[in-house]
Write an enzyme that holds these catalytic residues in place. Structure first.
Site, PDB file in Angstrom:
ATOM      1  N   ASP A 125      -6.700   4.936  -4.428  1.00  0.00           N
ATOM      2  CA  ASP A 125      -7.633   4.724  -3.170  1.00  0.00           C
ATOM      3  C   ASP A 125      -8.130   5.455  -2.819  1.00  0.00           C
ATOM      4  O   ASP A 125      -8.776   6.798  -4.045  1.00  0.00           O
ATOM      5  CB  ASP A 125      -6.847   4.003  -2.197  1.00  0.00           C
ATOM      6  CG  ASP A 125      -7.313   3.677  -1.114  1.00  0.00           C
ATOM      7  OD1 ASP A 125      -8.463   2.976  -0.816  1.00  0.00           O
ATOM      8  OD2 ASP A 125      -7.604   4.385   0.103  1.00  0.00           O
ATOM      9  N   LYS A 130       0.640  -1.208   0.230  1.00  0.00           N
ATOM     10  CA  LYS A 130      -0.090   0.496  -0.346  1.00  0.00           C
ATOM     11  C   LYS A 130       0.560   0.626   0.034  1.00  0.00           C
ATOM     12  O   LYS A 130       1.942   0.980   0.658  1.00  0.00           O
ATOM     13  CB  LYS A 130      -1.117   0.261   1.560  1.00  0.00           C
ATOM     14  CG  LYS A 130      -2.138   0.553   1.108  1.00  0.00           C
ATOM     15  CD  LYS A 130      -2.848   0.250   0.455  1.00  0.00           C
ATOM     16  CE  LYS A 130      -4.365   0.884   0.037  1.00  0.00           C
ATOM     17  NZ  LYS A 130      -5.925   0.778  -0.532  1.00  0.00           N
TER      18      LYS A 130
HETATM   19  P1  NDP Z   1     -13.210   8.761  -2.751  1.00  0.00           P
HETATM   20  O1  NDP Z   1     -12.527   8.340  -2.569  1.00  0.00           O
HETATM   21  O2  NDP Z   1     -13.707   8.208  -4.122  1.00  0.00           O
HETATM   22  O3  NDP Z   1     -14.437   8.379  -1.822  1.00  0.00           O
HETATM   23  C1  NDP Z   1     -14.373   8.139  -0.688  1.00  0.00           C
HETATM   24  C2  NDP Z   1     -15.366   8.921   0.623  1.00  0.00           C
HETATM   25  O4  NDP Z   1     -15.656   8.563   1.796  1.00  0.00           O
HETATM   26  C3  NDP Z   1     -15.762  10.747   0.084  1.00  0.00           C
HETATM   27  O5  NDP Z   1     -17.615  10.075   0.340  1.00  0.00           O
HETATM   28  C4  NDP Z   1     -14.808  11.611   0.864  1.00  0.00           C
HETATM   29  O6  NDP Z   1     -15.838  11.907   1.238  1.00  0.00           O
HETATM   30  C5  NDP Z   1     -15.354   9.912   2.469  1.00  0.00           C
HETATM   31  N1  NDP Z   1     -14.521   9.751   2.906  1.00  0.00           N
HETATM   32  C6  NDP Z   1     -12.785   9.859   3.021  1.00  0.00           C
HETATM   33  N2  NDP Z   1     -12.068  10.079   4.588  1.00  0.00           N
HETATM   34  C7  NDP Z   1     -13.401  10.860   5.225  1.00  0.00           C
HETATM   35  C8  NDP Z   1     -13.597  10.398   6.583  1.00  0.00           C
HETATM   36  N3  NDP Z   1     -12.267  10.447   7.613  1.00  0.00           N
HETATM   37  N4  NDP Z   1     -14.568  10.648   6.871  1.00  0.00           N
HETATM   38  C9  NDP Z   1     -15.758  10.617   6.345  1.00  0.00           C
HETATM   39  N5  NDP Z   1     -15.923  10.113   5.312  1.00  0.00           N
HETATM   40  C10 NDP Z   1     -14.878  10.222   4.354  1.00  0.00           C
HETATM   41  O7  NDP Z   1     -12.555   7.034  -1.853  1.00  0.00           O
HETATM   42  P2  NDP Z   1     -12.839   5.055  -2.457  1.00  0.00           P
HETATM   43  O8  NDP Z   1     -14.883   5.083  -2.823  1.00  0.00           O
HETATM   44  O9  NDP Z   1     -11.840   4.534  -3.427  1.00  0.00           O
HETATM   45  O10 NDP Z   1     -12.067   4.523  -1.286  1.00  0.00           O
HETATM   46  C11 NDP Z   1     -13.677   4.246   0.069  1.00  0.00           C
HETATM   47  C12 NDP Z   1     -13.293   3.465   0.875  1.00  0.00           C
HETATM   48  O11 NDP Z   1     -12.965   2.233  -0.208  1.00  0.00           O
HETATM   49  C13 NDP Z   1     -11.609   3.492   1.402  1.00  0.00           C
HETATM   50  O12 NDP Z   1     -11.894   3.138   2.855  1.00  0.00           O
HETATM   51  C14 NDP Z   1     -10.214   2.440   0.812  1.00  0.00           C
HETATM   52  O13 NDP Z   1      -9.695   2.033   0.753  1.00  0.00           O
HETATM   53  C15 NDP Z   1     -11.878   1.566   0.013  1.00  0.00           C
HETATM   54  N6  NDP Z   1     -11.452   0.907  -1.247  1.00  0.00           N
HETATM   55  C16 NDP Z   1     -11.581   0.712  -2.286  1.00  0.00           C
HETATM   56  C17 NDP Z   1     -11.350  -0.066  -3.131  1.00  0.00           C
HETATM   57  C18 NDP Z   1     -11.579   1.267  -4.807  1.00  0.00           C
HETATM   58  O14 NDP Z   1     -11.247   0.376  -5.644  1.00  0.00           O
HETATM   59  N7  NDP Z   1     -11.133   2.554  -4.732  1.00  0.00           N
HETATM   60  C19 NDP Z   1     -11.017  -1.067  -2.967  1.00  0.00           C
HETATM   61  C20 NDP Z   1     -10.876  -1.354  -2.018  1.00  0.00           C
HETATM   62  C21 NDP Z   1     -10.997  -0.902  -0.592  1.00  0.00           C
HETATM   63  P3  NDP Z   1     -14.749  12.888   1.274  1.00  0.00           P
HETATM   64  O15 NDP Z   1     -14.819  13.684  -0.387  1.00  0.00           O
HETATM   65  O16 NDP Z   1     -15.585  14.227   1.865  1.00  0.00           O
HETATM   66  O17 NDP Z   1     -13.623  13.467   1.573  1.00  0.00           O
END
Ligand code: NDP
Length: 448
Positions: A169, A129
Site C-alpha cells: 500500500d 489492513k
Molecule cells: P505509493 O506510496 O506508491 O504512492 C502514493 C502517492 O500518493 C505518492 O505520490 C505520494 O506522495 C502521494 N501521497 C501519499 N500520501 C499523501 C498525502 N497525505 N498527501 C498528498 N499526497 C500523498 O502508494 P500507492 O500508489 O500504492 O497508493 C495510492 C493510493 O491507492 C492509496 O490510497 C492506496 O491505499 C490506494 N491503493 C493502492 C493499491 C495498490 O495496489 N498499491 C491498491 C488499492 C488502493 P509522496 O511520495 O510525496 O508521499
C-alpha cells in the site's frame, strides 16, 4: 445524504461512541450504511441475524511495538497495526501502509473498505489492513530492512497463507514486501504465499505492479462506455505519482487520453503537452525522487507547490490516486465548474462526503474506490492462486483475468444500483453488491 432508518441511526450512534477519535473510520461506515437503507428494508432476515452490528466491528485488532536501530546506532520505536476485519468469505487480505499519518483509525477505515472491495472481486478473500507510522521516505535501505524485519517478527505470529495475507500500500512497495517476506520465511522456515506483491523471482505475479492503475482504467472504461463516452481525446488529471498513479497514467494514455498532471505530497506538475511517463518512472521508480524533478527533463512543464490545487486544472476526467480525503467539497465544486464530468477513484476514500455529494448532485459519472481500485487486490488474489498451484501465469493471462474481473465488478455495481432503485449511482451499487455476498456468508455461518 442523511440516514432515515431508525435502526441504522441507532447503529451509527453505537459506532460513533465506540470509535471516538477515529473520524476516517466513522466516515467510511457512514457512507456504507447510508447506501444500505434499501437493503435493510428489503432484507429483514439480515437485520435479524445481526449482520450489520457484526460487520462494523473488526474480528481482531493487533497493535504492537516495532523497535529498530537506525544508521547512527540509535533505537527508534514505531507502532505496528494489523486489523483483521472480516473472514466470512476467505482469509483476511489487505495491504500494509507505511506513512507517518497511520494510526488505528486509518487502518480500520481501510480494513472496513477492504471487506466490500474484496467481495466485489468475485474471489474468496476476507478483509484486513495493516501498517505503521514508520516513514520510509529519506531512510536508507538498511534502515528500511531493519524496520521491516522487526515489523514482521511480531506480525508473523498473526498471519499465514490460509489465515491472513498482507500486501503493499502507500509506502510499501516491492522493496518492503521483499524484506518482510524474507523475515517471515526465516522465522517460520516455510516458503508460502504469505504476502502478495512479491518480486517475480520468488513467487510474485506478472501484472501485479500494474494492476491497480490498469484496473482503475478498465473499470472507468466500462463506466464511460455504459454512458456513451470514452477516454479517447479527453484531458485527464491524476493525483499522486506512486504505483497506482503511474499505471493509471500508462493505461489512460494507451486509451488515447491526454494526462496533463501528476503530484506528490509536495506539489504538482502540469504538462499541457501530456505527461511523459518514462520521465516520471525514472524519477519515481528508479531514483525515488520528487515530482518537481520532472522540470529538469521537461522545462516547458509547470510545477506548483502544494497538492490541493491540482484540482483547479480543467479536465474531463479526474482520477485521484494519492490518499484519503484529497478532494474536499471546495475542490469538487471547482472540478465541476471547470467542466469535469467524471471522477473515478484509484486511492482509497479520496473524496470527502461533501465532494461525493457534489458529484452526485451534478450527475457526474462517479467510480467509487472500493470498486474502481479493486484491481490490485484482485491480482493479489490471482498471485495467491498461482502460489497455491506453484505455477506462474503469463502477463497476458493475468491481465486478461484482471480485465474480466473489472468488467464484472462494473456490471455488479450497475445491476445492484438498478435493482435497488438507484440507477447510475455506482457507489450505492458497489456497497450493496459487496455487502450482500459477505452478509449471506455471515448469516450462513451463524453468530460468529
Ligand atoms: P505509493 O506510496 O506508491 O504512492 C502514493 C502517492 O500518493 C505518492 O505520490 C505520494 O506522495 C502521494 N501521497 C501519499 N500520501 C499523501 C498525502 N497525505 N498527501 C498528498 N499526497 C500523498 O502508494 P500507492 O500508489 O500504492 O497508493 C495510492 C493510493 O491507492 C492509496 O490510497 C492506496 O491505499 C490506494 N491503493 C493502492 C493499491 C495498490 O495496489 N498499491 C491498491 C488499492 C488502493 P509522496 O511520495 O510525496 O508521499
Amino acid at each position: 445524504m442523511a440516514l432515515k432508518n431508525q435502526y441504522l441511526i441507532d447503529l451509527m450512534e453505537t459506532v460513533k461512541k465506540r470509535n471516538q477519535g477515529e473520524p476516517e473510520f466513522i466516515q467510511a461506515v457512514t457512507e456504507v450504511l447510508e447506501t444500505l437503507e434499501p437493503v435493510v428494508d428489503k432484507r429483514p432476515d439480515l437485520v435479524e441475524a445481526g449482520v450489520l452490528e457484526r460487520i462494523v466491528e473488526p474480528e481482531r485488532q493487533i497493535m504492537f511495538r516495532v523497535p529498530w536501530v537506525d544508521d547512527n546506532g540509535k533505537v527508534q520505536v514505531n507502532r505496528g497495526f494489523r486489523v483483521q476485519f472480516n473472514s466470512a468469505i476467505g482469509p483476511y487480505k489487505g495491504g500494509i501502509r507505511l506513512h507517518p499519518s497511520v494510526y488505528l483509525g486509518i487502518i480500520k477505515f481501510l480494513g472496513f473498505e477492504q471487506v466490500f472491495k474484496n467481495s466485489l472481486t468475485t474471489l474468496p478473500m476476507g478483509g484486513g489492513k495493516g501498517g505503521s507510522d514508520f516513514d520510509p521516505k529519506g531512510k536508507s535501505d538498511g534502515e528500511v530492512m531493519r524496520f521491516c524485519q522487526s515489523f514482521m517478527t511480531e506480525l508473523s505470529k498473526h498471519i499465514g497463507a490460509d489465515c491472513d495475507v498482507p500486501a503493499g500500500d502507500i509506502g510499501t512497495g516491492a522493496r518492503e514486501v521483499g524484506y518482510m517476506f524474507g523475515q517471515y520465511k526465516r522465522l517460520r522456515n516455510e516458503f508460502t504465499g504469505v504476502l502478495t506483491g512479491k518480486g517475480l523471482t520468488y513467487g510474485g505475479s506478472l501484472a501485479r505492479t500494474e494492476a491497480t492503475g490498469y484496473g482503475l482504467c478498465y473499470f472507468t472504461k466500462e463506466m464511460l462506455e455504459a454512458n456513451g463516452k470514452s477516454f479517447d481525446g479527453k484531458n485527464v488529471v491524476i493525483s499522486g505519482s506512486g504505483n497506482v498513479a503511474i499505471y493509471a497514467t500508462e493505461k489512460a494514455q494507451s486509451y488515447g487520453a491526454k494526462v496533463v498532471a501528476l503530484s506528490d505530497s509536495n506539489g504538482y506538475i502540469y504538462d499541457a503537452e501530456g505527461i511523459k511517463l518514462d520521465v516520471v518512472k525514472e524519477i519515481k521508480e528508479v531514483r525515488r525522487g520528487r515530482i518537481k524533478e520532472y522540470l529538469d527533463a521537461v522545462p516547458t512543464a509547470e510545477y506548483h507547490e502544494g497538492c490541493k490545487n491540482i484540482w483547479t486544472i480543467p479536465c474531463d476526467i479526474a482520477l485521484p490516486c494519492a490518499t484519503q480525503n484529497e478532494i474536499d467539497g471546495e475542490s469538487a465544486a471547482i472540478l465541476v465548474k471547470n467542466g469535469c464530468w467524471c471522477v473515478s477513484e484509484g486511492a482509497n476514500m479520496p473524496s470527502t462526503p461533501e465532494a461525493i455529494e457534489t458529484y452526485l448532485s451534478n450527475e457526474l459519472l462517479y467510480g467509487p474506490a472500493k470498486a474502481a481500485n479493486a484491481g490490485g487486490v484482485a491480482t493479489s488474489g490471482l498471485e495467491m492462486s498461482q502460489n497455491s498451484e506453484r505455477l506462474s501465469w503469463t502477463f497476458e493471462e493475468v491481465d486478461a483475468k484482471l480485465h474480466g474481473i473489472m468488467k464484472s465488478i462494473f456490471k455488479a455495481c450497475d445491476e445492484a444500483a438498478k435493482e435497488y432503485g438507484m440507477e447510475g449511482n455506482y457507489m450505492a451499487g458497489a456497497n450493496i453488491a459487496g455487502f450482500l455476498k459477505v452478509a449471506e456468508a455471515m448469516k450462513a455461518q451463524g453468530c460468529v
